[in-house]
Design an enzyme around this catalytic site. Structure first.
Site, mmCIF file in Angstrom:
data_model
loop_
_atom_site.group_PDB
_atom_site.id
_atom_site.type_symbol
_atom_site.label_atom_id
_atom_site.label_comp_id
_atom_site.label_asym_id
_atom_site.label_seq_id
_atom_site.Cartn_x
_atom_site.Cartn_y
_atom_site.Cartn_z
ATOM 1 N N GLY A 71 0.956 -1.262 -0.132
ATOM 2 C CA GLY A 71 0.108 0.038 -0.116
ATOM 3 C C GLY A 71 0.948 1.290 -0.105
ATOM 4 N N ASN A 149 -7.244 4.639 9.156
ATOM 5 C CA ASN A 149 -6.782 3.446 9.934
ATOM 6 C C ASN A 149 -6.919 3.594 11.356
ATOM 7 O OD1 ASN A 149 -4.771 5.294 8.635
ATOM 8 N ND2 ASN A 149 -3.284 4.181 10.113
ATOM 9 N N GLN A 181 -7.378 0.465 3.755
ATOM 10 C CA GLN A 181 -8.402 -0.079 5.161
ATOM 11 C C GLN A 181 -9.877 -0.186 4.576
ATOM 12 O OE1 GLN A 181 -7.365 -1.130 7.843
ATOM 13 N NE2 GLN A 181 -5.191 -0.014 8.048
ATOM 14 N N SER A 201 -3.998 -2.861 -0.253
ATOM 15 C CA SER A 201 -2.873 -3.753 0.238
ATOM 16 C C SER A 201 -3.163 -4.870 0.587
ATOM 17 C CB SER A 201 -2.188 -3.014 1.554
ATOM 18 O OG SER A 201 -1.332 -3.688 2.086
ATOM 19 N N THR A 239 11.402 -7.731 -11.724
ATOM 20 C CA THR A 239 10.860 -8.858 -11.718
ATOM 21 C C THR A 239 9.484 -9.154 -10.619
ATOM 22 O OG1 THR A 239 12.708 -9.909 -12.457
ATOM 23 C CG2 THR A 239 11.186 -11.561 -11.829
ATOM 24 N N CYS A 330 2.246 1.959 12.873
ATOM 25 C CA CYS A 330 3.416 2.537 12.487
ATOM 26 C C CYS A 330 3.806 3.715 13.442
ATOM 27 C CB CYS A 330 3.144 3.363 10.953
ATOM 28 S SG CYS A 330 2.209 2.137 9.823
HETATM 29 N N1 PLP Z 1 -2.544 3.132 3.948
HETATM 30 C C1 PLP Z 1 -3.416 2.894 4.935
HETATM 31 C C2 PLP Z 1 -4.673 3.877 5.609
HETATM 32 C C3 PLP Z 1 -2.715 2.038 5.907
HETATM 33 O O1 PLP Z 1 -3.319 1.637 7.090
HETATM 34 C C4 PLP Z 1 -1.655 1.284 5.646
HETATM 35 C C5 PLP Z 1 -0.972 0.337 6.573
HETATM 36 O O2 PLP Z 1 -1.068 0.574 7.773
HETATM 37 C C6 PLP Z 1 -0.962 1.710 4.344
HETATM 38 C C7 PLP Z 1 -1.643 2.685 3.782
HETATM 39 C C8 PLP Z 1 0.297 1.170 4.238
HETATM 40 O O3 PLP Z 1 0.122 0.018 3.336
HETATM 41 P P1 PLP Z 1 1.452 -1.255 3.522
HETATM 42 O O4 PLP Z 1 1.607 -1.756 4.988
HETATM 43 O O5 PLP Z 1 0.919 -2.485 2.392
HETATM 44 O O6 PLP Z 1 2.377 -0.502 2.849
#
Ligand code: PLP
Length: 386
Positions: A71, A149, A181, A201, A239, A330
């Protein structure tokens, strides 16, 4: 001790069907779709089939689906790619509650002297569509998340998409949404939202990590972020992760097909959990849209418990067997309070008290009872110790 995992917005358990498919491919022949021999042709077929499945699940055309490394990468490709393709001075409009994989590229664009406008949100964590539209005229890209999220607030995408379509063509920006999400949790309506770009994602819906999708409406021009072979229309060279993509496509297909069921089940469980928590913990408040609001993710509860630090509670809950997050996964290692909760008007202390509980496909009634039990015991202990 039976542990309860209620952190499905961070990542989800691999679906058994996906695990079986990954295992099968891992023990098969090498898979490089660019090779012309038999194994290569098989890999190409697997990749084409995965693209077809994702396109069908999202209501898109096959050549509108680009596979990415997750994502984060899809968001970077959309935001940086769309704005940079328009040249110097091209502007981005986004919101203050986006994921770091949008806010990071926004800051990078600002450093390159692209104007960036970050629209504020209300106390529920939602931007006003009119404020977005006001800023959007003449910009190159509008990027608004489909579902937050941390608090689960849904973005007013259809209203923004409709408003953007009414702008004169020369002043009409492209429209991107981070739908990471939203997928599998609420309906993903690319046509109704009128988006040109959308990110997804696989690991949020029972697929493997490191596999994402960027939907790119036909004719939408992006500047590539990396350079190499011509894979994924030259926008994601390298790849392809064929096994991961096949597993991710299966997870996305299943999530889209089961979305209504998932929403109904997690809505019942999250309501039950909230009711229990409310009656047992006096000082708890629910952040984001109201529990019955149609503008919230069915699986996400963001709680604020007075006098408690969310990060300390997360550790205590973990020791007791309940896995949840403080704000976004995160950011949960960082000392900063959640930027989402601050944007919603909470002071730093209350923003630090945010506890995110996110349910998922595998959550059952026993998990809810056990979670309530652990929350009640841990919280009364936390109060006695503070
Ligand atoms: N966007 C949102 C709203 C998310 O919650 C997240 C992951 O926590 C991402 C993007 C990033 O996705 P990925 O973990 O696949 O890089």
């Amino acid at each position: 001790m039976r542990r309860v995992y209620l952190d499905h917005n961070a990542t989800t358990p691999l679906r058994p069907e996906v695990r079986a498919r990954l295992a099968e491919l891992a023990s098969g022949p090498p898979l490089n779709p660019s090779s012309v021999h038999g194994s290569g042709r098989r890999a190409r077929q697997l990749l084409d089939d995965a693209r077809e499945r994702v396109a069908a699940a999202l209501g898109a055309l096959e050549d509108e689906i680009l596979f990415t490394g997750g994502g984060t990468e899809a968001n970077n490709m959309a935001v940086l790619g769309a704005v940079r393709a328009a040249g110097p001075g091209a502007a981005l409009v986004t919101t203050v509650v986006e994921h770091s994989s949008i806010l990071g590229p926004a800051a990078a664009l600002e450093a390159e002297r692209h104007p960036v406008h970050r629209v504020a949100v209300d106390a529920e964590g939602r931007p006003d569509a009119r404020a977005v539209l006001l800023a959007a005229r003449g910009a190159r890209l509008v990027s608004v998340m489909a579902a937050n999220n941390e608090v689960g607030a849904l973005g007013p995408l259809a209203a923004i998409g409709t408003g953007l379509a009414e702008l004169p063509p020369g002043e009409r920006p492209l429209f991107h949404t981070d739908a990471v999400q939203a997928l599998g949790r609420v309906p993903v309506e690319l046509t109704e939202w009128r988006v040109d770009l959308a990110s997804f994602s696989a690991h949020k819906v029972g697929g493997p990590q490191g596999v994402g999708v960027l939907y790119r409406r036909q004719g939408t021009v992006l500047a590539p972020l990396s350079h190499g072979g011509g894979q994924e229309a030259g926008l994601r060279p390298g790849t392809e992760n064929v096994a991961g993509i096949v597993g991710g496509a299966l997870a996305i297909e299943l999530a889209a097909a089961e979305q209504a069921d998932y929403a109904a089940r997690t809505r019942v469980y999250s309501k039950a959990l909230w009711q229990e928590v409310q009656t047992t913990i006096a000082s708890v408040t629910l952040l984001g849209p109201a529990i019955d609001s149609a503008q919230r993710l069915p699986n996400t509860l963001c709680l604020s418990i007075a006098e408690a630090d969310g990060r300390v509670l997360v550790t205590r809950l973990d020791l007791a067997g309940l896995e949840v997050s403080a704000g976004s996964a995160c950011a949960s290692g960082a000392p900063e309070p959640s930027h989402v909760l601050i944007a919603m008007g909470l002071d730093a202390e209350r923003a630090r008290a945010g506890l995110r509980i996110s349910l998922g496909r595998t959550t059952n009634e026993q998990d809810i009872h056990r979670a309530v039990d652990i929350l009640r015991k841990t919280f009364s202990h936390a109060r006695k110790c503070s």
